[in-house]
Scaffold this motif. Sequence first.
Motif, PDB file in Angstrom:
ATOM      1  N   ASP A   1      27.901 -47.141 -53.262  1.00 10.80           N
ATOM      2  CA  ASP A   1      26.874 -46.312 -52.626  1.00 10.80           C
ATOM      3  C   ASP A   1      27.141 -44.840 -52.917  1.00 10.80           C
ATOM      4  OD1 ASP A   1      26.314 -48.289 -49.570  1.00 10.80           O
ATOM      5  OD2 ASP A   1      25.663 -48.548 -51.649  1.00 10.80           O
TER       6      ASP A   1
ATOM      7  N   LEU B   1      26.302 -43.935 -56.593  1.00  8.69           N
ATOM      8  CA  LEU B   1      24.875 -43.759 -56.887  1.00  8.69           C
ATOM      9  C   LEU B   1      24.459 -42.327 -56.561  1.00  8.69           C
ATOM     10  CD1 LEU B   1      23.448 -47.111 -55.483  1.00  8.69           C
ATOM     11  CD2 LEU B   1      23.393 -46.393 -57.871  1.00  8.69           C
TER      12      LEU B   1
ATOM     13  N   LEU C   1      23.665 -50.086 -60.087  1.00 11.97           N
ATOM     14  CA  LEU C   1      22.770 -50.848 -59.204  1.00 11.97           C
ATOM     15  C   LEU C   1      23.036 -52.343 -59.331  1.00 11.97           C
ATOM     16  CD1 LEU C   1      19.348 -49.025 -59.706  1.00 11.97           C
ATOM     17  CD2 LEU C   1      20.817 -48.920 -57.707  1.00 11.97           C
ATOM     18  N   ASN C   2      23.231 -52.796 -60.544  1.00 13.03           N
ATOM     19  CA  ASN C   2      23.515 -54.214 -60.750  1.00 13.03           C
ATOM     20  C   ASN C   2      24.792 -54.619 -60.033  1.00 13.03           C
ATOM     21  OD1 ASN C   2      21.715 -55.971 -62.372  1.00 13.03           O
ATOM     22  ND2 ASN C   2      21.794 -54.272 -63.808  1.00 13.03           N
TER      23      ASN C   2
ATOM     24  N   ARG D   1      26.105 -53.207 -57.499  1.00 14.11           N
ATOM     25  CA  ARG D   1      25.881 -53.120 -56.049  1.00 14.11           C
ATOM     26  C   ARG D   1      25.069 -54.296 -55.530  1.00 14.11           C
ATOM     27  NH1 ARG D   1      25.609 -53.599 -51.577  1.00 14.11           N
ATOM     28  NH2 ARG D   1      25.402 -52.058 -49.882  1.00 14.11           N
ATOM     29  N   SER D   2      24.134 -54.765 -56.334  1.00 10.61           N
ATOM     30  CA  SER D   2      23.239 -55.813 -55.858  1.00 10.61           C
ATOM     31  C   SER D   2      23.968 -57.127 -55.610  1.00 10.61           C
ATOM     32  CB  SER D   2      22.094 -56.023 -56.850  1.00 10.61           C
ATOM     33  OG  SER D   2      22.588 -56.617 -58.039  1.00 10.61           O
TER      34      SER D   2
ATOM     35  N   LEU E   1      26.716 -57.414 -53.970  1.00 10.19           N
ATOM     36  CA  LEU E   1      27.647 -57.275 -52.854  1.00 10.19           C
ATOM     37  C   LEU E   1      27.008 -57.352 -51.484  1.00 10.19           C
ATOM     38  CD1 LEU E   1      29.893 -54.367 -54.178  1.00 10.19           C
ATOM     39  CD2 LEU E   1      30.269 -56.820 -54.371  1.00 10.19           C
ATOM     40  N   GLY E   2      25.752 -57.686 -51.389  1.00  9.70           N
ATOM     41  CA  GLY E   2      25.116 -57.832 -50.086  1.00  9.70           C
ATOM     42  C   GLY E   2      24.928 -56.494 -49.379  1.00  9.70           C
ATOM     43  N   LYS E   3      24.683 -56.592 -48.077  1.00  8.05           N
ATOM     44  CA  LYS E   3      24.356 -55.386 -47.310  1.00  8.05           C
ATOM     45  C   LYS E   3      25.605 -54.772 -46.690  1.00  8.05           C
ATOM     46  CE  LYS E   3      21.078 -56.036 -44.285  1.00  8.05           C
ATOM     47  NZ  LYS E   3      19.970 -56.506 -43.456  1.00  8.05           N
ATOM     48  N   LEU E   4      25.504 -53.466 -46.396  1.00  9.81           N
ATOM     49  CA  LEU E   4      26.541 -52.808 -45.611  1.00  9.81           C
ATOM     50  C   LEU E   4      26.472 -53.343 -44.193  1.00  9.81           C
ATOM     51  CD1 LEU E   4      26.578 -48.965 -46.275  1.00  9.81           C
ATOM     52  CD2 LEU E   4      28.394 -50.587 -46.728  1.00  9.81           C
TER      53      LEU E   4
ATOM     54  N   THR F   1      22.422 -46.564 -44.144  1.00  4.49           N
ATOM     55  CA  THR F   1      21.753 -46.188 -45.387  1.00  4.49           C
ATOM     56  C   THR F   1      20.336 -45.689 -45.150  1.00  4.49           C
ATOM     57  OG1 THR F   1      21.097 -48.474 -45.662  1.00  4.49           O
ATOM     58  CG2 THR F   1      23.060 -47.764 -46.837  1.00  4.49           C
TER      59      THR F   1
ATOM     60  N   ALA G   1      18.918 -52.698 -54.479  1.00  4.72           N
ATOM     61  CA  ALA G   1      20.309 -53.032 -54.817  1.00  4.72           C
ATOM     62  C   ALA G   1      21.167 -53.129 -53.566  1.00  4.72           C
ATOM     63  CB  ALA G   1      20.875 -51.981 -55.772  1.00  4.72           C
ATOM     64  N   LYS G   2      20.874 -52.302 -52.571  1.00  6.96           N
ATOM     65  CA  LYS G   2      21.677 -52.315 -51.352  1.00  6.96           C
ATOM     66  C   LYS G   2      21.182 -53.343 -50.346  1.00  6.96           C
ATOM     67  CE  LYS G   2      22.521 -47.367 -51.686  1.00  6.96           C
ATOM     68  NZ  LYS G   2      22.226 -46.064 -51.071  1.00  6.96           N
TER      69      LYS G   2
ATOM     70  N   GLN H   1      17.169 -58.356 -53.408  1.00 10.17           N
ATOM     71  CA  GLN H   1      18.532 -57.968 -53.760  1.00 10.17           C
ATOM     72  C   GLN H   1      19.189 -59.044 -54.626  1.00 10.17           C
ATOM     73  OE1 GLN H   1      21.617 -57.892 -50.745  1.00 10.17           O
ATOM     74  NE2 GLN H   1      22.538 -56.074 -51.642  1.00 10.17           N
TER      75      GLN H   1
END
Lengths: 697, 144
Positions: free
Chosen positions: A393, A396, A421-422, A424-425, A427-430, A437, B93-94, B119
């Motif tokens: 994050d 980016l 972005l790839n 990050r995508s 790894l799921g959500k924070l 975010t 992405a997030k 995602q």
Amino acid sequence: MPALISTSRIKSTILVCLLACGCNSWATPPSLASSAARLATDPAWRALLHFPKGQALSLIDDSRFFLAPNGQSDPQAELQATVQALYQENQNQAQANAAPVVPKQDAQLEKNGTEADTEPSASANNTNIGSENDKFVQCRYPARTAWLKEKIPDLAAELHSLPCPRWSALLQQVQPHSATLVFPDGYLNSPASMFGHTLLRIDPPQEHALRGYAVNYAAQTAEENGLAYAFNGIFGLYKGLFSILPYSEKLKEYQFGEQRDMWEFRLNLSPAENLRLLQHVWELEGAYSYYYFFDKNCSYRLLSLLEAARPSLDLTSAKGLWVIPSDTIRQVQEAGLLLHTSYRPSQAQKLRGLEKQLSPEDLTLLARLGDPAQDPANFRWPSDTRQKRLLLDASLEYLQYQHSKQNFSLEAYRQRYLYLLNERSRLGKLAASQTPTNPALAQTDPAAPQDPTAGHNTTRIGITGVSQGSDSGYLLQLRPAYHDMRDRQAGYLQGAGIEFVSATMLMQGQSSKKIQLQELNLVSIDSMARQSALLKPWSWNVQFGWARLHPASMLDSTNAEETASPQLPKTETNPLQFRVIGGIGKAYGWLDDSLLTYADLRAKIATRSQWNGLYADLGWRLGMQHYPSPSWSWGLQASGWETSTLAQSMPRQAEFHLGYYPSKDIALHFKQEQPWGRNPGAGPSRPRTSLGIHLFR
Amino acid sequence: MKKILALTFTLATLATSAIAGPNTGCGLGNEVIKNQNTVLMQVLAVTTNGTFGNQTFGISFGTLGCAKPASWVGAETQQFVALNMEGLAADIAKGQGEAVDTLADLMKQDRATFASKLQSNFDKIYTSTSVDASAVLSNIKAVL
């Protein structure tokens, strides 16, 4: 233009004939005659013409905005001309294929009454404002039309709705439902932005900010020359215009390009009021008014729009000598318009928040992630998924930040961006507990700094008792704008000091009432940009104006005995100098940014005494300022000038300062100034103690 | 004296700021227009509150130079994606964020499911660096 004249003569003849026939084609609706005067004084009508309450002149300078030749000073004439024009084009349309009324093209036409312009060349010329498609008065002035129809039943009964393709398209696109006042704050290292800015945002029913439209007033400047900016901006030589554009474009400009924090203040205007707001903005397309930096600026002009939306408001008539954006926000708050507030940190601010959560190894990797030249195959990611998410994050944001500094090509940026972005995508959500975010934090979020309504008012008046040895006196201080690092900090951009026309007078002696100007600083800007792991800006300062050679001094009952500085005539021990000072250095934040330390090198060009010759000097400044709580602060500072012979005969300066802020607009100050090093007893400089109060209004 | 002046002005010629240019395309990111403003000019430019953005009035859909939108998506959705390419890509992405939530509402989808599904299919939506708004929307449709 002979053809035009002869046409007018023909029309005059026709007019006479028609009246003689008793035809009513040119007459205004009967109900208007009695009510025109009353309606013209209605606040709603005056607001649509930008007449502040009680004033005789409209704020709009473009004569093309008015249908009557004296519309800028006569709301009644303007009302009658508008009704006339609406009625006229309605009649013309009813007779089919007549050209629409072309307002205020030619003074001669106006003098003959609102005659339809049948000259095809004029209507095709597109010299009118907003004349590309919608030429009808109904279409160019939807707010006026709607209001007049509401107030004049006969007119409403008569008028047919004419097609307004361009206006209809805008209305459909913007879908005005709610409105928000937006405040992009200034940002350090850009004094051009330091007072902030205000604009409006109009939102659709679902209130998505990203689908909103910004309404913005700005000076149309072509120059690159800073001096031209200053001169034209101050003396009203730029034309200012309103514009509508997608809010997301403005966001990109402020948050990424200019790294500005933003506050969004939701207004309690109803959907009907917001419709009127948009209708009125449409009326202003292309209608210029002169931009004056001090008073008739972006923030002032927005107030006229709010008055048009809600005519019971009076925001423009009490204008003083200057209008500061944050003052207008407090003004809008006092008028009861604010609902709730959101905060959008700039990208730089987000980065500062994220980098605090990263380890040194992560930061090293982050720097490489933000550099498209580095090969991703060599990246060693943290093993902890949560840490990796945070790192990505941050990367980016950092990559975009680097891109805005134009450090690499667009294609290189895109490739790296997509790669990140790839990653990050996958790894799921924070988790909810980590950095949110959602960019728009509610004001209640502890991470959000206080908004400008929490800030002290901008004019500062002070009275301070000073004592130096056996001498004592008072300092009277007046600073019209704006803020410095020893004022209460809440609601202001951290690290930014900007002062305009700051004056200090010294009054001394119980019996001998001596009074003397100590300082008149025209402009003083202090930009303390804190270093961080990722962001390493310079900090700098600029000031120019008059000040005493020995700043921490009193009037000279004792001075007569002192040997004057060898550079100066004997009679002037502490002359008033005009000086320009510039400095550059570094600043650091500690203890979660509550402690600021700074150091800079400075250069000065000054007059020796009054205007008696110039000299230059190099010097330095070193200090710290601590803000343990919102209610008080303290600091230490040392400074000196080194290279000129004049400076070398004088001591250096040190000072301790303590500030206490019992409320938003009251501050108490204690200061101890101490000359040191090099001839500490030379000249008028002595240890001086001050205790005073500042009031903000 | 001249040296002093030169030094002063050198010290003053510091900050250069770059601003992102207008979104002239529909892809990820914009060309950056470097704005060379010396600090001296900045100090003087404070009087106009620095406006560098383009001034427009009444933007109509379809003026962004993007490929014609697919027939199944409204002009507004198309414009939204085109104007928010980077923000939307980052949110997808997030798996969360303002842009993806707005798109979910525009497409009348449940926010959580929408974000989550997008995602996990990120690479099928953003297939290359040159992907534009129309392609993104088509790919999203294929994934839903």
